[in-house]
Design a protein around this motif. Structure first.
Motif, PDB file in Angstrom:
ATOM      1  N   ALA A 154      24.825 -44.830  -2.119  1.00  0.00           N
ATOM      2  CA  ALA A 154      23.720 -43.993  -2.579  1.00  0.00           C
ATOM      3  C   ALA A 154      24.116 -42.535  -2.366  1.00  0.00           C
ATOM      4  CB  ALA A 154      22.458 -44.330  -1.795  1.00  0.00           C
ATOM      5  N   PRO A 155      23.659 -41.631  -3.227  1.00  0.00           N
ATOM      6  CA  PRO A 155      24.067 -40.230  -3.131  1.00  0.00           C
ATOM      7  C   PRO A 155      23.296 -39.412  -2.100  1.00  0.00           C
ATOM      8  CG  PRO A 155      22.637 -40.537  -5.006  1.00  0.00           C
ATOM      9  CD  PRO A 155      22.883 -41.902  -4.428  1.00  0.00           C
ATOM     10  N   ASP A 156      22.341 -40.002  -1.421  1.00  0.00           N
ATOM     11  CA  ASP A 156      21.434 -39.264  -0.542  1.00  0.00           C
ATOM     12  C   ASP A 156      22.108 -38.326   0.465  1.00  0.00           C
ATOM     13  OD1 ASP A 156      19.574 -40.754  -1.931  1.00  0.00           O
ATOM     14  OD2 ASP A 156      19.303 -42.200  -0.323  1.00  0.00           O
ATOM     15  N   PRO A 157      23.168 -38.727   1.173  1.00  0.00           N
ATOM     16  CA  PRO A 157      23.723 -37.817   2.175  1.00  0.00           C
ATOM     17  C   PRO A 157      24.658 -36.738   1.621  1.00  0.00           C
ATOM     18  CG  PRO A 157      24.885 -39.898   2.260  1.00  0.00           C
ATOM     19  CD  PRO A 157      23.760 -40.062   1.266  1.00  0.00           C
ATOM     20  N   VAL A 158      24.992 -36.816   0.348  1.00  0.00           N
ATOM     21  CA  VAL A 158      25.990 -35.915  -0.226  1.00  0.00           C
ATOM     22  C   VAL A 158      25.441 -34.492  -0.346  1.00  0.00           C
ATOM     23  CG1 VAL A 158      27.410 -35.442  -2.258  1.00  0.00           C
ATOM     24  CG2 VAL A 158      27.123 -37.792  -1.444  1.00  0.00           C
ATOM     25  N   LEU A 159      26.239 -33.524   0.111  1.00  0.00           N
ATOM     26  CA  LEU A 159      25.871 -32.109   0.033  1.00  0.00           C
ATOM     27  C   LEU A 159      26.500 -31.423  -1.172  1.00  0.00           C
ATOM     28  CD1 LEU A 159      26.408 -31.233   3.789  1.00  0.00           C
ATOM     29  CD2 LEU A 159      24.286 -31.924   2.658  1.00  0.00           C
ATOM     30  N   LEU A 160      27.725 -31.831  -1.526  1.00  0.00           N
ATOM     31  CA  LEU A 160      28.452 -31.224  -2.635  1.00  0.00           C
ATOM     32  C   LEU A 160      29.404 -32.240  -3.219  1.00  0.00           C
ATOM     33  CD1 LEU A 160      30.191 -27.844  -2.966  1.00  0.00           C
ATOM     34  CD2 LEU A 160      31.618 -29.846  -3.025  1.00  0.00           C
ATOM     35  N   VAL A 161      29.539 -32.205  -4.535  1.00  0.00           N
ATOM     36  CA  VAL A 161      30.622 -32.900  -5.210  1.00  0.00           C
ATOM     37  C   VAL A 161      31.386 -31.852  -5.994  1.00  0.00           C
ATOM     38  CG1 VAL A 161      29.560 -35.175  -5.355  1.00  0.00           C
ATOM     39  CG2 VAL A 161      29.224 -33.559  -7.204  1.00  0.00           C
ATOM     40  N   ALA A 162      32.682 -32.068  -6.124  1.00  0.00           N
ATOM     41  CA  ALA A 162      33.519 -31.148  -6.883  1.00  0.00           C
ATOM     42  C   ALA A 162      34.415 -31.932  -7.823  1.00  0.00           C
ATOM     43  CB  ALA A 162      34.360 -30.288  -5.943  1.00  0.00           C
ATOM     44  N   GLU A 163      34.622 -31.355  -8.975  1.00  0.00           N
ATOM     45  CA  GLU A 163      35.525 -31.917  -9.969  1.00  0.00           C
ATOM     46  C   GLU A 163      36.488 -30.818 -10.392  1.00  0.00           C
ATOM     47  OE1 GLU A 163      35.608 -35.035 -10.750  1.00  0.00           O
ATOM     48  OE2 GLU A 163      33.592 -35.799 -10.380  1.00  0.00           O
ATOM     49  N   LYS A 217      28.983 -35.185 -16.250  1.00  0.00           N
ATOM     50  CA  LYS A 217      28.879 -35.205 -14.788  1.00  0.00           C
ATOM     51  C   LYS A 217      27.841 -34.222 -14.271  1.00  0.00           C
ATOM     52  CE  LYS A 217      33.180 -37.432 -13.655  1.00  0.00           C
ATOM     53  NZ  LYS A 217      34.404 -37.382 -12.877  1.00  0.00           N
ATOM     54  N   ILE A 218      27.629 -33.102 -14.962  1.00  0.00           N
ATOM     55  CA  ILE A 218      26.542 -32.207 -14.554  1.00  0.00           C
ATOM     56  C   ILE A 218      25.228 -32.972 -14.625  1.00  0.00           C
ATOM     57  CG2 ILE A 218      25.166 -30.195 -15.236  1.00  0.00           C
ATOM     58  CD1 ILE A 218      27.762 -28.773 -15.935  1.00  0.00           C
ATOM     59  N   ARG A 219      25.017 -33.689 -15.713  1.00  0.00           N
ATOM     60  CA  ARG A 219      23.786 -34.482 -15.863  1.00  0.00           C
ATOM     61  C   ARG A 219      23.678 -35.569 -14.798  1.00  0.00           C
ATOM     62  NH1 ARG A 219      24.761 -35.064 -22.128  1.00  0.00           N
ATOM     63  NH2 ARG A 219      23.951 -33.050 -22.803  1.00  0.00           N
ATOM     64  N   ALA A 220      24.772 -36.285 -14.580  1.00  0.00           N
ATOM     65  CA  ALA A 220      24.754 -37.391 -13.620  1.00  0.00           C
ATOM     66  C   ALA A 220      24.474 -36.892 -12.205  1.00  0.00           C
ATOM     67  CB  ALA A 220      26.086 -38.144 -13.658  1.00  0.00           C
ATOM     68  N   TYR A 221      25.135 -35.816 -11.803  1.00  0.00           N
ATOM     69  CA  TYR A 221      24.930 -35.297 -10.446  1.00  0.00           C
ATOM     70  C   TYR A 221      23.541 -34.699 -10.288  1.00  0.00           C
ATOM     71  CZ  TYR A 221      29.945 -36.063  -9.826  1.00  0.00           C
ATOM     72  OH  TYR A 221      31.186 -36.639  -9.743  1.00  0.00           O
ATOM     73  N   ALA A 222      23.010 -34.079 -11.333  1.00  0.00           N
ATOM     74  CA  ALA A 222      21.635 -33.563 -11.266  1.00  0.00           C
ATOM     75  C   ALA A 222      20.644 -34.717 -11.118  1.00  0.00           C
ATOM     76  CB  ALA A 222      21.321 -32.739 -12.517  1.00  0.00           C
ATOM     77  N   SER A 269      23.475 -25.775  -8.966  1.00  0.00           N
ATOM     78  CA  SER A 269      22.605 -26.135  -7.839  1.00  0.00           C
ATOM     79  C   SER A 269      21.165 -26.247  -8.332  1.00  0.00           C
ATOM     80  CB  SER A 269      22.725 -25.092  -6.721  1.00  0.00           C
ATOM     81  OG  SER A 269      22.353 -23.813  -7.183  1.00  0.00           O
ATOM     82  N   GLU A 270      20.279 -26.602  -7.418  1.00  0.00           N
ATOM     83  CA  GLU A 270      18.865 -26.816  -7.726  1.00  0.00           C
ATOM     84  C   GLU A 270      18.682 -27.889  -8.803  1.00  0.00           C
ATOM     85  OE1 GLU A 270      17.012 -23.034  -8.571  1.00  0.00           O
ATOM     86  OE2 GLU A 270      18.081 -22.073  -6.912  1.00  0.00           O
ATOM     87  N   PRO A 271      19.185 -29.114  -8.542  1.00  0.00           N
ATOM     88  CA  PRO A 271      19.082 -30.182  -9.543  1.00  0.00           C
ATOM     89  C   PRO A 271      17.631 -30.523  -9.874  1.00  0.00           C
ATOM     90  CG  PRO A 271      19.705 -31.077  -7.409  1.00  0.00           C
ATOM     91  CD  PRO A 271      19.728 -29.588  -7.272  1.00  0.00           C
ATOM     92  N   SER A 272      17.401 -30.746 -11.161  1.00  0.00           N
ATOM     93  CA  SER A 272      16.075 -31.125 -11.632  1.00  0.00           C
ATOM     94  C   SER A 272      16.237 -31.905 -12.935  1.00  0.00           C
ATOM     95  CB  SER A 272      15.220 -29.873 -11.862  1.00  0.00           C
ATOM     96  OG  SER A 272      13.960 -30.236 -12.384  1.00  0.00           O
ATOM     97  N   GLY A 273      15.844 -33.149 -12.919  1.00  0.00           N
ATOM     98  CA  GLY A 273      15.986 -33.969 -14.122  1.00  0.00           C
ATOM     99  C   GLY A 273      17.436 -34.135 -14.509  1.00  0.00           C
ATOM    100  N   ASP A 274      17.750 -33.781 -15.751  1.00  0.00           N
ATOM    101  CA  ASP A 274      19.102 -33.945 -16.280  1.00  0.00           C
ATOM    102  C   ASP A 274      19.963 -32.688 -16.162  1.00  0.00           C
ATOM    103  OD1 ASP A 274      18.576 -36.521 -17.016  1.00  0.00           O
ATOM    104  OD2 ASP A 274      18.240 -36.075 -19.131  1.00  0.00           O
ATOM    105  N   ASP A 275      19.497 -31.679 -15.450  1.00  0.00           N
ATOM    106  CA  ASP A 275      20.253 -30.431 -15.392  1.00  0.00           C
ATOM    107  C   ASP A 275      20.043 -29.778 -14.029  1.00  0.00           C
ATOM    108  OD1 ASP A 275      21.957 -28.467 -16.317  1.00  0.00           O
ATOM    109  OD2 ASP A 275      20.597 -27.718 -17.859  1.00  0.00           O
TER     110      ASP A 275
END
Length: 106
Positions: free
Chosen positions: A23-32, A46-51, A72-78
């Motif tokens: 589950a992504p809950d503990p993740v603070l940052l992902v980088a590609e 991936k922007i959509r998926a991570y948001a 940053s500030e993920p909301s919905g698909d963005d």
């Protein structure tokens, strides 16, 4: 969408169970980091998926554009906030990280 990021920052020991997916809950940052075979997926899908997953910070090192994109500030698909920085500069990483990343080595 299941992904395997190039880099994940999360609290120590949160993935020690040797499971393939988490589950992504503990993740603070992902980088590609873009490559010729992944660039379009890294920039859009991936922007959509991570948001959607609620990842607080997505850092895209876009080698073709010579840029670091901080989402940053993920909301919905963005993401509510995106900043673009020239590689070679200091890039401010927002909360929950709160430090500058020196991209001069990129």
């Amino acid at each position: 969408m299941r992904v395997i990021p190039d880099l994940v920052i999360a609290p120590r020991d949160c993935f020690d169970d040797q499971q393939e997916w988490h589950a992504p809950d503990p993740v603070l940052l992902v980088a590609e980091v873009t490559s010729s075979s992944t660039a379009s997926r890294d920039r859009v899908q991936k922007i959509r998926a991570y948001a959607r997953a609620g990842i607080p910070v997505y850092l895209l090192i876009d080698r073709d554009a010579d840029e670091a994109v901080v989402c940053s500030e993920p909301s919905g698909d963005d993401c509510g906030h995106k900043s673009i920085h020239k590689l070679g500069t200091a890039v401010a990483l927002p909360h929950p990280l709160g430090f500058d990343l020196d991209t001069s080595a990129f």
